[in-house]
Design a protein around this motif. Structure first.
Motif, short mmCIF file in Angstrom:
data_model
loop_
_atom_site.label_atom_id
_atom_site.label_comp_id
_atom_site.label_asym_id
_atom_site.label_seq_id
_atom_site.Cartn_x
_atom_site.Cartn_y
_atom_site.Cartn_z
N TYR A 1 0.83 -1.20 0.00
CA TYR A 1 0.00 0.00 0.00
C TYR A 1 0.87 1.26 0.00
O TYR A 1 1.92 1.31 0.64
CB TYR A 1 -0.93 0.01 1.21
N PRO A 2 0.43 2.31 -0.69
CA PRO A 2 1.22 3.54 -0.80
C PRO A 2 1.09 4.43 0.42
O PRO A 2 0.34 4.14 1.35
CB PRO A 2 0.62 4.23 -2.03
N ILE A 3 1.82 5.54 0.39
CA ILE A 3 1.73 6.51 1.47
C ILE A 3 0.32 7.10 1.52
O ILE A 3 -0.31 7.32 0.49
CB ILE A 3 2.78 7.63 1.28
N THR A 4 -0.19 7.32 2.71
CA THR A 4 -1.52 7.91 2.88
C THR A 4 -1.43 9.41 2.64
O THR A 4 -0.64 10.12 3.27
CB THR A 4 -2.04 7.65 4.31
N ARG A 5 -2.27 9.92 1.71
CA ARG A 5 -2.19 11.33 1.38
C ARG A 5 -3.55 11.84 0.87
O ARG A 5 -3.75 12.07 -0.33
CB ARG A 5 -1.11 11.58 0.32
N PRO A 6 -4.53 12.00 1.78
CA PRO A 6 -5.81 12.58 1.36
C PRO A 6 -5.65 14.05 1.02
O PRO A 6 -4.62 14.66 1.33
CB PRO A 6 -6.70 12.39 2.59
N LYS A 7 -6.66 14.61 0.38
CA LYS A 7 -6.61 16.01 -0.05
C LYS A 7 -7.38 16.90 0.92
O LYS A 7 -8.49 16.58 1.32
CB LYS A 7 -7.22 16.13 -1.45
N SER A 8 -6.78 18.01 1.31
CA SER A 8 -7.47 18.99 2.14
C SER A 8 -7.83 20.21 1.30
O SER A 8 -7.16 20.51 0.31
CB SER A 8 -6.59 19.42 3.32
N LEU A 9 -8.90 20.90 1.68
CA LEU A 9 -9.33 22.13 1.02
C LEU A 9 -9.53 23.22 2.06
O LEU A 9 -9.78 22.95 3.23
CB LEU A 9 -10.64 21.92 0.25
N THR A 10 -9.45 24.45 1.62
CA THR A 10 -9.76 25.56 2.50
C THR A 10 -11.27 25.73 2.61
O THR A 10 -12.03 25.23 1.77
CB THR A 10 -9.16 26.87 1.97
N THR A 11 -11.70 26.46 3.63
CA THR A 11 -13.14 26.74 3.75
C THR A 11 -13.63 27.50 2.53
O THR A 11 -14.74 27.27 2.04
CB THR A 11 -13.40 27.54 5.04
N ALA A 12 -12.80 28.41 2.02
CA ALA A 12 -13.19 29.17 0.83
C ALA A 12 -13.43 28.24 -0.36
O ALA A 12 -14.38 28.43 -1.13
CB ALA A 12 -12.09 30.18 0.50
N SER A 13 -12.59 27.21 -0.51
CA SER A 13 -12.77 26.26 -1.61
C SER A 13 -14.05 25.46 -1.45
O SER A 13 -14.76 25.20 -2.42
CB SER A 13 -11.56 25.32 -1.68
N TYR A 14 -14.33 25.05 -0.22
CA TYR A 14 -15.58 24.33 0.02
C TYR A 14 -16.79 25.21 -0.27
O TYR A 14 -17.81 24.75 -0.79
CB TYR A 14 -15.63 23.82 1.47
N ARG A 15 -16.69 26.49 0.06
CA ARG A 15 -17.80 27.41 -0.24
C ARG A 15 -18.07 27.45 -1.73
O ARG A 15 -19.22 27.42 -2.18
CB ARG A 15 -17.46 28.81 0.27
N LYS A 16 -17.01 27.49 -2.54
CA LYS A 16 -17.17 27.53 -3.98
C LYS A 16 -17.85 26.26 -4.50
O LYS A 16 -18.72 26.30 -5.38
CB LYS A 16 -15.81 27.70 -4.65
N ILE A 17 -17.44 25.11 -3.93
CA ILE A 17 -18.03 23.84 -4.36
C ILE A 17 -19.51 23.81 -4.02
O ILE A 17 -20.36 23.42 -4.85
CB ILE A 17 -17.31 22.66 -3.68
#
Length: 427
Positions: free
Chosen positions: A406-422
């Motif tokens: 299994y590879p290195i664990t590396r989930p993606k984080s977003l800023t609150t501003a990015s979540y607002r846009k989504i």
């Protein structure tokens, strides 16, 4: 080569191929979706991890390698370690071979005792325990072999060697932390004829004339061994190990998470509440007194410790095991009787509270009371017991993960501003 390592050498290659083919064929399939509430809510319920050693279905509780925990109450920790790694329970011959392998690696380096002896007298037991694990990192087989250019397919072998070296030493380290921190006297040498849990009881030095404490520790170490991969300690350790940090780094890091009030310290809070109930009523309260007190607790904005679980929606099978043990060996103990009576009363109270999804007890509602009965009254030490047990699962998960590549664990984080846009784009 030990029988366990030889068996894993046969099991892992075809399993790794099977998983690689599985991912290649179905890798684009969606297995989970994430809501904004989950992103801000600790990733609760997001299906994004792989853990083949155990699972925790809400309607069944802990299942280790396909076997429900209720069918494993009589198994020893060494048997559980074999099961976690292979998916099978060992034969008597295999169990004896594993016990011999652990015995051969149980001697703790002298510098570990020296480090513990120089720590502040009021150090927390978990700080002492985790420091002892981390300071042994110089012994890591994985670190040495990685520096020498070991092949990726061999990562699991070196991780297995670290597992054996660590697990073999934890009873002695845990026992000395107890004796040192709480002024119980000098370190007690290992009993070379005792099994893993019995040796721990021997080295901790508490009275055990009928071997009831030994039976309890075998049960305790079995019940707390693993709880899938998403809890704080397992997830933290797996993430650290995914960077190819060896097991000494990974285990100590994961157990630092276990030291938190929302994870491994919960049983202390539960026992303190039970003792407070006994003191308040001058003994074991009646059903009516308990019901009234439960409502008083809830109406004041507090919770009833030990009730409810992040995943389970039934009585935790681990609670059932401790309840059964107490009824068999010390049914008249006032602390235990109160635990049992709370179980008879509190779920019916909690069912009437609309926002409570799980009114049933978890393992912490009973585990502390059993330990307390046998004279281990130092609450701050209880998480060390949890850690000795949980190391079985954390280390087993690491061996399997390295074997599967299994590879290195590396989930993606977003800023609150990015979540607002989504969210705005989707509205």
């Amino acid at each position: 080569m030990s029988m366990l390592k030889e068996k894993l050498a046969q099991i892992f290659p075809p399993l790794r191929q099977e998983i690689q083919s599985f991912v290649k064929q179905y890798g684009d399939k969606v297995v989970s979706q994430v809501t904004l509430a989950q992103a801000y809510g600790g990733m609760r319920g997001v299906k994004c991890l792989v853990c083949d050693t155990s699972e925790v279905p809400p309607d069944k509780g802990l299942i280790i390698r396909g076997i429900e925990l209720k069918y494993l109450f009589d198994k020893w920790p060494e048997e559980i370690l074999w099961l976690l790694l292979t998916g099978e329970l060992p034969t008597p011959e295999e169990l004896k071979d594993l016990q011999a392998e652990l015995k051969a690696h149980e001697e703790v380096p002298d510098y570990v005792w020296q480090v513990l002896d120089t720590m502040p007298a009021d150090s927390h037991p978990m700080t002492m325990f985790n420091t002892a694990i981390l300071v042994m990192q110089r012994e890591s087989v994985f670190a040495k072999r990685y520096a020498q250019g070991m092949k990726k397919e061999e990562y699991w072998e070196a991780t297995y060697d670290d597992l054996i070296n660590i697990i073999a030493k934890l009873p002695a380290i845990g026992a000395y932390v107890y004796r040192k921190r709480f002024n119980k006297g000098p370190r007690i040498e290992s009993d070379k004829t005792a099994d893993w849990a019995k040796n721990f009881v021997h080295m901790i030095g508490l009275p055990d004339p009928n071997e009831e404490l030994t039976k309890l520790m075998r049960l305790y170490f079995t019940l707390h061994c693993d709880h899938e991969g998403g809890n704080v300690s397992a997830f933290s350790a797996a993430t650290i190990n995914s960077a190819l940090s060896d097991l000494y780094y990974a285990l100590s890091g994961g157990l630092n998470g276990l030291a938190g009030p929302l994870h491994g310290l919960a049983n202390q809070e539960c026992l303190a509440w039970i003792i407070g109930v006994v003191e308040k009523f001058g003994g074991v309260p009646t059903h009516e007194e308990l019901e009234k007190y439960a409502w008083e607790t809830l109406n004041s904005g507090r919770v009833i410790p030990g009730y409810g679980h992040a995943v389970l929606r039934i009585t935790d099978p681990r609670f059932d095991a401790f309840l059964e043990f107490g009824k068999k060996y010390f049914p008249e103990d006032p602390i235990f009787k109160t635990v049992a009576r709370v179980y008879e009363v509190v779920p019916n109270v909690l069912k009437q509270v609309q926002k409570i999804k799980d009114p049933w007890p978890n393992v912490d509602a009973a585990s502390g009371a059993t330990i307390y009965h046998y004279g281990m009254t130092e609450f701050s030490y209880y998480t060390v017991l949890f850690s000795i047990s949980r190391a079985l699962g954390i280390c087993s998960q690491a061996v399997v993960a390295r074997a599967m590549g299994y590879p290195i664990t590396r989930p993606k984080s977003l800023t609150t501003a990015s979540y607002r846009k989504i969210v705005e784009a989707a509205s």
